[in-house]
Design a protein around this motif. Structure first.
Motif, short mmCIF file in Angstrom:
data_model
loop_
_atom_site.label_atom_id
_atom_site.label_comp_id
_atom_site.label_asym_id
_atom_site.label_seq_id
_atom_site.Cartn_x
_atom_site.Cartn_y
_atom_site.Cartn_z
N PRO A 175 0.80 -1.23 0.00
CA PRO A 175 0.00 0.00 0.00
C PRO A 175 0.83 1.28 0.00
CG PRO A 175 -0.07 -1.06 2.15
CD PRO A 175 0.62 -2.02 1.23
N VAL A 176 2.08 1.20 0.46
CA VAL A 176 2.94 2.39 0.48
C VAL A 176 4.32 2.04 -0.07
CG1 VAL A 176 1.74 3.37 2.47
CG2 VAL A 176 3.77 1.97 2.84
N GLU A 177 5.04 3.08 -0.45
CA GLU A 177 6.41 2.89 -0.92
C GLU A 177 7.26 4.10 -0.51
OE1 GLU A 177 5.76 2.29 -5.05
OE2 GLU A 177 5.33 4.39 -5.48
N HIS A 178 8.57 3.96 -0.59
CA HIS A 178 9.48 5.02 -0.15
C HIS A 178 9.81 5.99 -1.28
CE1 HIS A 178 10.21 2.13 3.15
NE2 HIS A 178 10.49 3.21 3.85
N THR A 179 9.98 7.24 -0.90
CA THR A 179 10.45 8.26 -1.84
C THR A 179 11.97 8.32 -1.75
OG1 THR A 179 10.29 10.04 -0.21
CG2 THR A 179 8.33 9.58 -1.52
N GLU A 180 12.57 9.13 -2.60
CA GLU A 180 14.03 9.26 -2.59
C GLU A 180 14.55 9.91 -1.32
OE1 GLU A 180 15.19 11.31 -6.11
OE2 GLU A 180 14.66 9.65 -7.47
N ASP A 181 13.71 10.74 -0.68
CA ASP A 181 14.15 11.37 0.58
C ASP A 181 13.66 10.59 1.80
OD1 ASP A 181 11.51 11.95 0.15
OD2 ASP A 181 11.64 14.06 0.71
N PHE A 182 13.38 9.29 1.60
CA PHE A 182 13.04 8.35 2.67
C PHE A 182 11.71 8.65 3.37
CE2 PHE A 182 17.71 8.50 2.39
CZ PHE A 182 17.95 7.17 2.03
N LEU A 184 7.37 8.28 3.08
CA LEU A 184 6.44 7.28 2.58
C LEU A 184 5.38 7.95 1.71
CD1 LEU A 184 5.89 5.19 5.83
CD2 LEU A 184 7.32 4.57 3.88
N LYS A 185 4.98 7.27 0.66
CA LYS A 185 3.92 7.79 -0.19
C LYS A 185 2.98 6.65 -0.58
CE LYS A 185 6.17 7.20 -4.71
NZ LYS A 185 6.54 7.86 -5.97
N LEU A 200 -3.96 8.30 4.67
CA LEU A 200 -3.26 9.47 5.22
C LEU A 200 -2.22 10.01 4.24
CD1 LEU A 200 -2.75 8.30 8.93
CD2 LEU A 200 -4.31 10.08 8.11
N LEU A 201 -1.68 9.12 3.42
CA LEU A 201 -0.66 9.52 2.46
C LEU A 201 -1.25 9.98 1.13
CD1 LEU A 201 1.93 6.65 3.04
CD2 LEU A 201 2.19 9.06 3.67
N ALA A 202 -2.58 9.95 1.01
CA ALA A 202 -3.21 10.36 -0.24
C ALA A 202 -2.95 11.83 -0.54
CB ALA A 202 -4.72 10.11 -0.16
N GLY A 203 -2.73 12.64 0.51
CA GLY A 203 -2.46 14.06 0.30
C GLY A 203 -1.02 14.37 -0.03
N GLY A 204 -0.15 13.38 0.03
CA GLY A 204 1.26 13.60 -0.28
C GLY A 204 2.16 12.82 0.66
N PRO A 205 3.44 12.70 0.33
CA PRO A 205 4.39 11.94 1.16
C PRO A 205 4.52 12.51 2.56
CG PRO A 205 5.30 12.38 -1.02
CD PRO A 205 4.07 13.22 -0.90
N LEU A 206 4.73 11.64 3.54
CA LEU A 206 4.95 12.02 4.93
C LEU A 206 6.06 11.15 5.51
CD1 LEU A 206 1.25 12.24 6.21
CD2 LEU A 206 2.75 14.18 5.72
N GLY A 212 2.71 8.57 12.22
CA GLY A 212 2.41 8.11 13.58
C GLY A 212 1.63 9.16 14.35
N PHE A 213 2.07 10.41 14.29
CA PHE A 213 1.38 11.48 15.01
C PHE A 213 -0.03 11.70 14.45
CE2 PHE A 213 5.65 13.53 16.31
CZ PHE A 213 5.63 12.81 17.50
N ALA A 214 -0.21 11.52 13.14
CA ALA A 214 -1.54 11.66 12.55
C ALA A 214 -2.49 10.59 13.09
CB ALA A 214 -1.44 11.56 11.03
N ILE A 215 -1.99 9.36 13.22
CA ILE A 215 -2.80 8.27 13.79
C ILE A 215 -3.10 8.55 15.25
CG2 ILE A 215 -2.81 5.82 14.36
CD1 ILE A 215 -1.18 5.32 11.83
N PHE A 216 -2.12 9.10 15.99
CA PHE A 216 -2.35 9.42 17.40
C PHE A 216 -3.41 10.51 17.56
CE2 PHE A 216 2.31 8.10 18.37
CZ PHE A 216 1.94 6.76 18.26
#
Length: 237
Positions: A175-182, A184-185, A200-206, A212-216
């Motif tokens: 469901p997710v993969e890494h960007t070049e700057d490490f 997740l997207k 949560l990543l639909a709006g852009g990489p985090l 974690g903070f978004a889930i909290f």
């Protein structure tokens, strides 16, 4: 038990772990709803017990996808449940529930980024099963479900997209993969399951910490809803 070694193994074993609750009669057959009061379902409730422990156990296990998320989420959910138990004046179970929150907090200290320990399936399942057990013996099943909403939604999204009970490692699409700057997207792979993290990543990489903070934050919001539900329960009593 080769036929149970797939996704069904954990739910079945957790259902077996729920048998002592039924055997010792450590439950009330009345299901309490906010405002509407209690609903008596003596026979149906036994089935609910056998379902609830696997559901809460696997729900926490399914949200254990990033460092510190499962333990941190359990800190929020379990302390929210303790507060709710005090509100509905179930003081004995409220006190009994506190160790779950403190154990989760102690675990989170070493599980958060950078993680030094990991709960694994057995640890996450145990935390979830303990949460479900407290909810049952405390008679606050609906409140407990409200406090657990983000994790419940995550499980629902996963199951509805996969359409069967399977282990995460059996899913080919990620469901997710890494960007070049490490960071997740969200992946574009249509075969990948839908999860809370993917949404949560639909709006852009985090970063992992940001997710974690978004889930909290979602957990805190659900905890507040659970407290409101507990007050509504108090009105109906």
């Amino acid at each position: 038990m080769p036929h149970l070694q797939g996704g069904w193994f954990k739910p079945v074993t957790l259902a077996i772990a729920a048998i002592p609750i039924i055997a010792f009669g450590a439950y009330d057959t009345d299901l309490a709803f906010p405002l509407f009061g209690d609903v008596q379902i003596p026979l149906l409730y036994i089935g609910l017990v056998l379902l609830m422990i696997p559901i809460t156990g696997n729900t926490i296990n399914s949200i254990d996808v990033l460092n510190g998320v499962a333990s941190g989420f359990m800190v929020i959910a379990s302390f929210s449940l303790s507060i709710c138990l005090f509100i509905v004046q179930n003081y004995e179970i409220a006190i009994v529930s506190l160790p779950l929150g403190f154990v989760s907090l102690a675990f989170y200290k070493y599980h958060k980024i950078p993680s030094r320990i990991f709960p694994g399936d057995s640890g996450a399942l145990t935390l979830g099963a303990m949460y479900g057990t407290i909810a049952i013996i405390g008679g606050v099943e609906i409140i407990a479900a409200v406090a657990l909403l983000p994790a419940v939604i995550n499980s629902f999204l996963f199951l509805s997209s996969v359409k069967k009970i399977v282990e995460h490692r059996q899913i080919k699409g990620k469901p997710v993969e890494h960007t070049e700057d490490f960071k997740l997207k969200a992946t574009d792979d249509k075969t990948a399951p839908v999860t809370l993290v993917r949404l949560l990543l639909a709006g852009g990489p985090l970063s992992e910490k940001q997710i974690g903070f978004a889930i909290f934050k979602l957990g805190i919001f659900s905890g507040i809803l659970a407290v409101i539900t507990a007050f509504m329960m108090g009105v109906s009593l």
